[in-house]
Design a protein around this motif. Structure first.
Motif, short mmCIF file in Angstrom:
data_model
loop_
_atom_site.label_atom_id
_atom_site.label_comp_id
_atom_site.label_asym_id
_atom_site.label_seq_id
_atom_site.Cartn_x
_atom_site.Cartn_y
_atom_site.Cartn_z
N VAL A 151 10.35 64.75 35.88
CA VAL A 151 10.46 63.79 36.98
C VAL A 151 11.93 63.54 37.32
O VAL A 151 12.32 63.56 38.48
N VAL A 152 12.74 63.31 36.30
CA VAL A 152 14.16 62.99 36.52
C VAL A 152 14.90 64.20 37.08
O VAL A 152 15.62 64.10 38.06
N THR A 153 14.75 65.36 36.46
CA THR A 153 15.49 66.54 36.92
C THR A 153 14.92 67.08 38.21
O THR A 153 15.66 67.65 39.01
N ILE A 157 16.80 72.90 25.69
CA ILE A 157 16.45 71.54 26.13
C ILE A 157 15.03 71.20 25.69
O ILE A 157 14.76 70.09 25.24
N THR A 158 14.11 72.18 25.79
CA THR A 158 12.73 71.94 25.38
C THR A 158 12.67 71.60 23.90
O THR A 158 11.94 70.69 23.49
N MET A 159 13.44 72.28 23.07
CA MET A 159 13.44 71.99 21.64
C MET A 159 14.07 70.63 21.34
O MET A 159 13.58 69.89 20.48
N LEU A 199 8.03 62.95 26.91
CA LEU A 199 9.44 63.17 27.27
C LEU A 199 9.61 64.36 28.21
O LEU A 199 10.46 64.32 29.10
N LEU A 200 8.82 65.41 28.03
CA LEU A 200 8.92 66.56 28.93
C LEU A 200 8.50 66.17 30.35
O LEU A 200 9.15 66.56 31.32
N PRO A 235 14.39 73.06 34.15
CA PRO A 235 15.83 73.28 34.05
C PRO A 235 16.28 73.08 32.61
O PRO A 235 15.81 72.20 31.93
N GLY A 236 17.16 73.90 32.13
CA GLY A 236 17.68 73.73 30.79
C GLY A 236 17.17 74.74 29.80
O GLY A 236 17.80 74.99 28.80
#
Length: 92
Positions: free
Chosen positions: A81-83, A31-33, A75-76, A26-27
């Motif tokens: 996990v969170v999203t 968001i990935t950058m 972090l990815l 998602p994002g």
């Protein structure tokens, strides 16, 4: 290194992390950058804390790139996990 160098390393580290961990996030690419930029900072900090080395020596230093990619992958994975848990609760 300057802020522009950190942004460039983060952008590429985010793309490399995405290539190492394919899948739908998602994002999207923005968001990935952003995760890549934060991951670069995380990777440099972890290298210093865990191994006592200054892994952020310069833009073209291999240790800088490895630290940035490792931090970005961490972090990815956390972001997924969170999203992922939030996303599955919405459809339940």
């Amino acid at each position: 290194m300057g802020i522009i160098a950190w942004i460039l390393i983060g952008l590429f580290a985010g793309l490399i992390a995405k290539a190492l961990m394919p899948g739908k996030d998602p994002g999207g690419i923005i968001i990935t950058m952003l995760i890549g930029v934060a991951g670069g900072l995380l990777g440099g900090w972890l290298g210093k804390v865990m191994f006592g080395v200054d892994s952020i020596d310069g833009f073209f230093d291999l240790s800088t790139w490895i630290a940035a990619v490792v931090g970005s992958v961490i972090l990815l994975a956390l972001y997924r996990v969170v999203t992922g848990s939030r996303h599955s609760h919405r459809h339940a």
